[in-house]
Design a protein around this motif. Structure first.
Motif, PDB file in Angstrom:
ATOM      1  N   ASP A 133       0.867  -1.168   0.000  1.00 17.80           N
ATOM      2  CA  ASP A 133       0.000   0.000   0.000  1.00 17.80           C
ATOM      3  C   ASP A 133       0.914   1.231   0.000  1.00 17.80           C
ATOM      4  OD1 ASP A 133      -1.708   2.148   0.521  1.00 17.80           O
ATOM      5  OD2 ASP A 133      -2.915   1.045   1.975  1.00 17.80           O
ATOM      6  N   PRO A 134       0.837   2.095  -1.014  1.00 13.62           N
ATOM      7  CA  PRO A 134       1.720   3.270  -1.062  1.00 13.62           C
ATOM      8  C   PRO A 134       1.652   4.122   0.200  1.00 13.62           C
ATOM      9  CG  PRO A 134       0.568   3.018  -3.150  1.00 13.62           C
ATOM     10  CD  PRO A 134      -0.046   2.022  -2.200  1.00 13.62           C
ATOM     11  N   LYS A 135       0.518   4.080   0.914  1.00 11.75           N
ATOM     12  CA  LYS A 135       0.386   4.888   2.127  1.00 11.75           C
ATOM     13  C   LYS A 135       1.300   4.392   3.250  1.00 11.75           C
ATOM     14  CE  LYS A 135      -4.416   5.979   1.024  1.00 11.75           C
ATOM     15  NZ  LYS A 135      -5.837   5.748   1.379  1.00 11.75           N
ATOM     16  N   PHE A 136       1.728   3.131   3.160  1.00 12.63           N
ATOM     17  CA  PHE A 136       2.581   2.576   4.208  1.00 12.63           C
ATOM     18  C   PHE A 136       3.953   3.253   4.258  1.00 12.63           C
ATOM     19  CE2 PHE A 136       0.410  -1.885   4.198  1.00 12.63           C
ATOM     20  CZ  PHE A 136      -0.690  -1.333   4.822  1.00 12.63           C
ATOM     21  N   GLU A 137       4.392   3.795   3.136  1.00 12.49           N
ATOM     22  CA  GLU A 137       5.724   4.410   3.095  1.00 12.49           C
ATOM     23  C   GLU A 137       5.862   5.505   4.149  1.00 12.49           C
ATOM     24  OE1 GLU A 137       8.809   6.390  -0.159  1.00 12.49           O
ATOM     25  OE2 GLU A 137       6.675   6.247  -0.635  1.00 12.49           O
ATOM     26  N   GLN A 138       4.824   6.319   4.287  1.00 11.96           N
ATOM     27  CA  GLN A 138       4.907   7.461   5.187  1.00 11.96           C
ATOM     28  C   GLN A 138       4.923   7.056   6.654  1.00 11.96           C
ATOM     29  OE1 GLN A 138       2.143  10.541   4.153  1.00 11.96           O
ATOM     30  NE2 GLN A 138       2.781  11.897   5.818  1.00 11.96           N
ATOM     31  N   TYR A 139       4.400   5.885   6.971  1.00 11.78           N
ATOM     32  CA  TYR A 139       4.413   5.433   8.359  1.00 11.78           C
ATOM     33  C   TYR A 139       5.827   5.395   8.939  1.00 11.78           C
ATOM     34  CZ  TYR A 139      -0.400   3.527   7.926  1.00 11.78           C
ATOM     35  OH  TYR A 139      -1.748   3.335   7.755  1.00 11.78           O
ATOM     36  N   PHE A 140       6.794   5.047   8.081  1.00 12.16           N
ATOM     37  CA  PHE A 140       8.128   4.743   8.584  1.00 12.16           C
ATOM     38  C   PHE A 140       9.232   5.696   8.119  1.00 12.16           C
ATOM     39  CE2 PHE A 140       5.764   0.693   8.132  1.00 12.16           C
ATOM     40  CZ  PHE A 140       5.662   0.361   9.476  1.00 12.16           C
ATOM     41  N   GLN A 141       9.176   6.107   6.860  1.00  9.51           N
ATOM     42  CA  GLN A 141      10.329   6.813   6.297  1.00  9.51           C
ATOM     43  C   GLN A 141      10.636   8.104   7.051  1.00  9.51           C
ATOM     44  OE1 GLN A 141      10.605   6.661   2.084  1.00  9.51           O
ATOM     45  NE2 GLN A 141      11.931   8.452   1.919  1.00  9.51           N
ATOM     46  N   GLY A 142      11.885   8.237   7.490  1.00 11.52           N
ATOM     47  CA  GLY A 142      12.319   9.431   8.193  1.00 11.52           C
ATOM     48  C   GLY A 142      11.817   9.528   9.620  1.00 11.52           C
ATOM     49  N   ARG A 143      11.285   8.433  10.170  1.00 17.33           N
ATOM     50  CA  ARG A 143      10.651   8.506  11.492  1.00 17.33           C
ATOM     51  C   ARG A 143      11.342   7.638  12.540  1.00 17.33           C
ATOM     52  NH1 ARG A 143       4.132   8.881  10.079  1.00 17.33           N
ATOM     53  NH2 ARG A 143       4.277  10.912   9.035  1.00 17.33           N
ATOM     54  N   GLN A 144      12.536   7.176  12.228  1.00 18.75           N
ATOM     55  CA  GLN A 144      13.221   6.272  13.154  1.00 18.75           C
ATOM     56  C   GLN A 144      13.505   6.947  14.497  1.00 18.75           C
ATOM     57  OE1 GLN A 144      15.590   3.411  11.294  1.00 18.75           O
ATOM     58  NE2 GLN A 144      17.201   3.368  12.839  1.00 18.75           N
ATOM     59  N   GLU A 145      13.786   8.235  14.466  1.00 16.38           N
ATOM     60  CA  GLU A 145      14.082   8.954  15.707  1.00 16.38           C
ATOM     61  C   GLU A 145      12.807   9.405  16.417  1.00 16.38           C
ATOM     62  OE1 GLU A 145      17.180   9.030  16.848  1.00 16.38           O
ATOM     63  OE2 GLU A 145      17.661   7.861  15.047  1.00 16.38           O
ATOM     64  N   ASN A 146      11.679   9.305  15.730  1.00 20.21           N
ATOM     65  CA  ASN A 146      10.403   9.705  16.327  1.00 20.21           C
ATOM     66  C   ASN A 146       9.559   8.462  16.617  1.00 20.21           C
ATOM     67  OD1 ASN A 146      10.916  12.493  16.185  1.00 20.21           O
ATOM     68  ND2 ASN A 146      10.296  12.531  14.040  1.00 20.21           N
ATOM     69  N   VAL A 241      -9.415  17.696  16.667  1.00 15.39           N
ATOM     70  CA  VAL A 241     -10.131  16.422  16.595  1.00 15.39           C
ATOM     71  C   VAL A 241      -9.360  15.503  15.650  1.00 15.39           C
ATOM     72  CG1 VAL A 241     -12.268  15.259  15.963  1.00 15.39           C
ATOM     73  CG2 VAL A 241     -12.349  17.509  17.061  1.00 15.39           C
ATOM     74  N   HIS A 242      -8.786  14.472  16.204  1.00 13.00           N
ATOM     75  CA  HIS A 242      -7.976  13.546  15.411  1.00 13.00           C
ATOM     76  C   HIS A 242      -8.886  12.520  14.736  1.00 13.00           C
ATOM     77  CE1 HIS A 242      -4.148  15.086  16.921  1.00 13.00           C
ATOM     78  NE2 HIS A 242      -4.731  15.164  18.102  1.00 13.00           N
ATOM     79  N   GLN A 243      -8.764  12.442  13.420  1.00 12.91           N
ATOM     80  CA  GLN A 243      -9.534  11.489  12.636  1.00 12.91           C
ATOM     81  C   GLN A 243      -8.717  10.205  12.514  1.00 12.91           C
ATOM     82  OE1 GLN A 243     -12.672  11.851  11.609  1.00 12.91           O
ATOM     83  NE2 GLN A 243     -12.755  13.916  12.531  1.00 12.91           N
ATOM     84  N   THR A 262      -1.459  13.397   9.853  1.00 11.92           N
ATOM     85  CA  THR A 262      -0.003  13.240   9.825  1.00 11.92           C
ATOM     86  C   THR A 262       0.451  11.823   9.523  1.00 11.92           C
ATOM     87  OG1 THR A 262       0.335  12.663  12.163  1.00 11.92           O
ATOM     88  CG2 THR A 262       0.081  15.006  11.634  1.00 11.92           C
ATOM     89  N   GLN A 263      -0.482  10.862   9.441  1.00  9.84           N
ATOM     90  CA  GLN A 263      -0.140   9.457   9.228  1.00  9.84           C
ATOM     91  C   GLN A 263       0.785   8.922  10.324  1.00  9.84           C
ATOM     92  OE1 GLN A 263      -1.328   7.541   6.216  1.00  9.84           O
ATOM     93  NE2 GLN A 263      -2.751   9.243   6.462  1.00  9.84           N
ATOM     94  N   GLY A 276       6.101   8.809  14.515  1.00  9.07           N
ATOM     95  CA  GLY A 276       5.741   9.896  13.623  1.00  9.07           C
ATOM     96  C   GLY A 276       5.896  11.271  14.232  1.00  9.07           C
ATOM     97  N   PRO A 277       5.510  12.302  13.490  1.00  5.32           N
ATOM     98  CA  PRO A 277       5.768  13.685  13.915  1.00  5.32           C
ATOM     99  C   PRO A 277       5.010  14.132  15.149  1.00  5.32           C
ATOM    100  CG  PRO A 277       4.404  13.633  11.932  1.00  5.32           C
ATOM    101  CD  PRO A 277       4.892  12.237  12.154  1.00  5.32           C
ATOM    102  N   LEU A 278       3.966  13.409  15.555  1.00  9.53           N
ATOM    103  CA  LEU A 278       3.222  13.813  16.743  1.00  9.53           C
ATOM    104  C   LEU A 278       3.851  13.297  18.033  1.00  9.53           C
ATOM    105  CD1 LEU A 278      -0.507  13.428  15.620  1.00  9.53           C
ATOM    106  CD2 LEU A 278       0.992  15.424  15.488  1.00  9.53           C
ATOM    107  N   VAL A 279       4.845  12.416  17.915  1.00 10.27           N
ATOM    108  CA  VAL A 279       5.502  11.865  19.100  1.00 10.27           C
ATOM    109  C   VAL A 279       6.221  12.977  19.869  1.00 10.27           C
ATOM    110  CG1 VAL A 279       7.415  10.391  19.879  1.00 10.27           C
ATOM    111  CG2 VAL A 279       5.786   9.537  18.185  1.00 10.27           C
ATOM    112  N   GLY A 280       6.077  12.952  21.174  1.00 11.23           N
ATOM    113  CA  GLY A 280       6.778  13.905  22.020  1.00 11.23           C
ATOM    114  C   GLY A 280       6.109  15.256  22.155  1.00 11.23           C
ATOM    115  N   LYS A 281       4.899  15.386  21.651  1.00 11.76           N
ATOM    116  CA  LYS A 281       4.187  16.662  21.722  1.00 11.76           C
ATOM    117  C   LYS A 281       3.110  16.672  22.810  1.00 11.76           C
ATOM    118  CE  LYS A 281       5.062  17.824  16.870  1.00 11.76           C
ATOM    119  NZ  LYS A 281       6.122  18.779  17.215  1.00 11.76           N
TER     120      LYS A 281
END
Length: 461
Positions: A133-146, A241-243, A262-263, A276-281
């Motif tokens: 699923d092309p949407k799966f790419e965003q789950y992980f790429q660039g998010r190892q530190e998050n 409101v998070h969908q 933000t996926q 992902g980008p919401l981690v730590g907020k």
């Protein structure tokens, strides 16, 4: 996931390697990179046997512990192919473990050690899974530190994003129109600001999530069928409101949600982003109460309740006990976890309690034990609570600071040792003097899923 979907997943597993040569964008080039991550991606990027053999030889020559998880994931998706077999043999040779093509044993071996991954493992994981699923790419790429959880323990559950479709603002009907339900059918009951709703297990098991507004509050209800949890959250966090949706991935056999904006991947058990980008907020959805009971008991307590209509917009067999019939019939797991604890059977139901003030002191209480003890009192830290269990086995937990209860009629009345009578409501208990103690938000779960998430949990049985 569902047995029907599991069969589809098996086809996808085989197709990832066998079909990538013609269907995946990864296939576009036969010129292969020499980076460590690409040693493994090259195997699935090309249909050339010579190129695959070259990649395998390079992996063997440069082997390091960080390769184990990538070798396993390539094997997992290609276990029925020649490449999968060769990767299994290489794993055996380099680790000294003799698990053959039993990837569950391999996962347990990897997961029970300290995580060892390359700095760009997230890129490997994103590229490997985006062919599903092309949407799966965003789950992980660039998010190892998050990430708050081990990336190597995030495992595909066999469906695409929202492949098990959430019910969004589903049609509800009055109780007297729910002719499809029998009194002994299982429902998940909620009441928010006096608005009572029932979500039958027979329907929700096919969808695993509902997104709605109840009692004027946006809510997300998530049902992880694999680990037996039904949890209700307020979707609004600090005005946003998070969908939410179904990511298609699991962590320790627990469903991972995602938010559409933000996926980011979210924990089902804790209602917070974990990758992902919401981690730590500081984002975490507040719990609301849900109870697992029978339709007959719920409508007796809440005659004004609304209940899900069979008209969901999807074609499913919503018969009682149809969804996950084989999974619920025995104690075997569909997706394994690092270790199982034999204190209870894997799928024995427990009441899970984890108080916000004492998150490091999780508690599990056997539902069988609670059925024999309709009034159970204890403390976590300095917080005293009472569990009332009715005749259906439904558990409701309330604050019991400075209180001791001696009797519960298993309906709406409880008596403390002073002789005071308390009325049991969904959101509180209240005595004749108007003293109120609030409901503590808890949920039921299968023992294996709760213990996998919280290995140090205390158990009462």
């Amino acid at each position: 996931m569902l047995q029907r979907i599991k069969k589809v997943s098996l086809i996808l597993f085989i197709g990832v390697l066998a079909g990538l040569a013609t269907t995946s964008p990864l296939q576009a080039q036969e010129v292969l990179s020499d980076s460590e991550i690409h040693y493994f991606l090259n195997i699935v990027r090309t249909s050339s046997r010579a190129a695959q053999e070259k990649a395998l030889k390079t992996i063997e020559k440069n082997w390091k512990p960080e390769f184990e998880i990538m070798a396993l994931e390539v094997m997992y998706f290609g276990y029925s192919t020649d490449v999968g077999l060769k990767m299994a043999l290489l794993l055996q040779k380099k680790t000294g473990q003799n698990f053959g093509l039993d990837f569950n044993k391999w996962y347990e071996y990897v997961w029970n050690k300290e995580q060892k991954i390359l700095p760009d493992y997230d890129y490997f994981k994103s590229q490997l899974h985006k062919s599903l699923d092309p949407k799966f790419e965003q789950y992980f790429q660039g998010r190892q530190e998050n990430s708050l959880i081990r990336l190597d323990e995030i495992r595909w559950g066999g469906v695409q994003q929202d492949g098990i479709p959430p019910l969004r603002n589903p049609t509800m009907i009055p109780a007297n129109r729910a002719n499809y339900l029998e009194d002994d059918h299982i429902v998940f009951g909620i009441e928010v600001n006096g608005d009572a709703r029932a979500y039958p297990k027979r329907i929700l098991a096919w969808h695993e999530m509902f997104v709605d507004e109840v009692g004027g509050i946006p809510v997300t209800g998530v049902y992880c069928t694999l680990c037996g949890t039904v949890i209700l959250y307020k979707s609004d966090v600090n005005g946003t409101v998070h969908q939410m949706g179904t990511s298609g991935f699991l962590y320790r056999s627990n469903k991972l949600m995602y938010d559409q904006a933000t996926q980011s991947l979210w924990s089902t058990l804790e209602g917070k982003p974990v990758v992902g980008p919401l981690v730590g907020k500081g984002i975490q959805m507040d719990y609301l109460s849900v109870v697992t009971t029978t339709w007959g008991e719920w409508k007796k307590r809440h005659p004004e309740t609304q209940v899900l209509s069979l008209q969901t917009g999807y074609q499913r067999d919503y018969g009682e006990g149809v969804a996950y019939q084989a999974y619920f019939a025995d104690d075997n797991l569909m997706f394994n976890v690092p270790t199982v604890d034999g204190k209870l059977k894997n799928k024995q139901s427990i009441l899970a309690i984890r108080l916000p003030d004492y998150p490091e002191q999780p508690l599990a209480i056997s539902v069988k034990y609670l059925k024999k003890n309709p009034v159970y009192q204890s403390t976590i830290g300095e917080s005293r609570f009472v569990v009332f269990t009715d005749k259906t086995g439904a558990n409701r937990v309330y604050d019991a600071t400075h209180l001791n209860f001696k009797k519960y009629d298993q309906y709406t009345k409880a008596t403390d040792i002073r002789g005071e009578t308390w009325t049991v409501y969904e959101d509180r208990i209240e005595n004749a003097s108007g003293e109120i103690r609030p409901r503590i938000h808890t949920f039921n779960a299968f023992w294996f899923g709760w213990q996998a998430a919280y290995p140090d949990t205390k158990l009462v049985k």
